[in-house]
Design a protein around this motif. Structure first.
Motif, mmCIF file in Angstrom:
data_model
loop_
_atom_site.group_PDB
_atom_site.id
_atom_site.type_symbol
_atom_site.label_atom_id
_atom_site.label_comp_id
_atom_site.label_asym_id
_atom_site.label_seq_id
_atom_site.Cartn_x
_atom_site.Cartn_y
_atom_site.Cartn_z
ATOM 1 N N TYR A 45 7.463 -15.067 3.871
ATOM 2 C CA TYR A 45 8.643 -14.856 3.326
ATOM 3 C C TYR A 45 9.616 -15.794 3.496
ATOM 4 O O TYR A 45 10.185 -16.403 2.748
ATOM 5 N N PHE A 53 10.864 -16.359 -9.242
ATOM 6 C CA PHE A 53 10.357 -16.201 -7.985
ATOM 7 C C PHE A 53 10.623 -14.801 -7.193
ATOM 8 O O PHE A 53 9.703 -14.696 -6.351
ATOM 9 N N LEU A 54 11.075 -14.036 -7.770
ATOM 10 C CA LEU A 54 11.195 -12.801 -7.207
ATOM 11 C C LEU A 54 9.819 -12.082 -7.018
ATOM 12 O O LEU A 54 9.887 -11.407 -5.754
ATOM 13 N N GLU A 75 12.248 -22.391 -1.659
ATOM 14 C CA GLU A 75 12.262 -21.961 -3.339
ATOM 15 C C GLU A 75 13.507 -21.186 -3.601
ATOM 16 O O GLU A 75 14.416 -21.775 -4.326
ATOM 17 N N GLY A 76 13.454 -20.060 -2.838
ATOM 18 C CA GLY A 76 14.656 -18.845 -2.920
ATOM 19 C C GLY A 76 15.926 -19.437 -2.893
ATOM 20 O O GLY A 76 16.987 -19.141 -3.609
ATOM 21 N N TRP A 120 15.054 -17.622 -11.018
ATOM 22 C CA TRP A 120 14.903 -16.557 -9.992
ATOM 23 C C TRP A 120 14.042 -15.304 -10.527
ATOM 24 O O TRP A 120 13.158 -14.755 -9.683
ATOM 25 N N GLN A 123 19.532 -18.898 -4.943
ATOM 26 C CA GLN A 123 20.595 -18.047 -4.472
ATOM 27 C C GLN A 123 21.774 -18.651 -4.391
ATOM 28 O O GLN A 123 22.757 -18.176 -4.711
ATOM 29 N N VAL A 164 11.150 -18.610 0.964
ATOM 30 C CA VAL A 164 12.722 -18.592 0.730
ATOM 31 C C VAL A 164 13.287 -19.779 0.819
ATOM 32 O O VAL A 164 13.906 -20.515 0.159
#
Length: 104
Positions: A18, A79-80, A25-26, A76, A30, A22
């Motif tokens: 995780y 990615f989610l 990428e995430g 997003w 965000q 994140v």
């Protein structure tokens, strides 16, 4: 100012995956929409396999607008699913600072 604290309980052993997703990428997606990241944490003692992240907003309307923009972003949305597969439960709280809080 309000603070949103999001707590995710992840499947056992998936915290490193995780965090890597994140980080790579995430978080850039965000931050581009949500703005002020106060902190992003994982648990080490107590309830394990938890991720906690805290975001600051000027108010509930600001939060709603920013979250709507994030949820409309194709990057997003692509990615989610990568992190959703790792999450068992989610909890969301809106925190209001006291007058003596250093974050007020």
């Amino acid at each position: 100012m309000i603070y949103e604290m999001r707590t995710y309980r992840l499947k056992t052993g998936t915290v490193p995956t995780y965090v890597k997703l994140v980080a790579e990428e995430g978080i850039a997606i965000q931050k581009g929409h949500l703005g002020q990241l106060v902190g992003y944490f994982f648990s080490d003692i107590g309830s394990l396999n938890e991720i906690v992240h805290i975001w600051a907003y000027s108010g509930l309307d600001d939060r709603a607008e920013r979250r709507a923009a994030l949820n409309a972003d194709p990057a997003w949305l692509a990615f989610l699913p990568k992190i959703q597969a790792l999450i068992e439960t989610m909890e969301n709280k809106i925190l209001l600072p006291t007058a003596f809080s250093p974050l007020a």
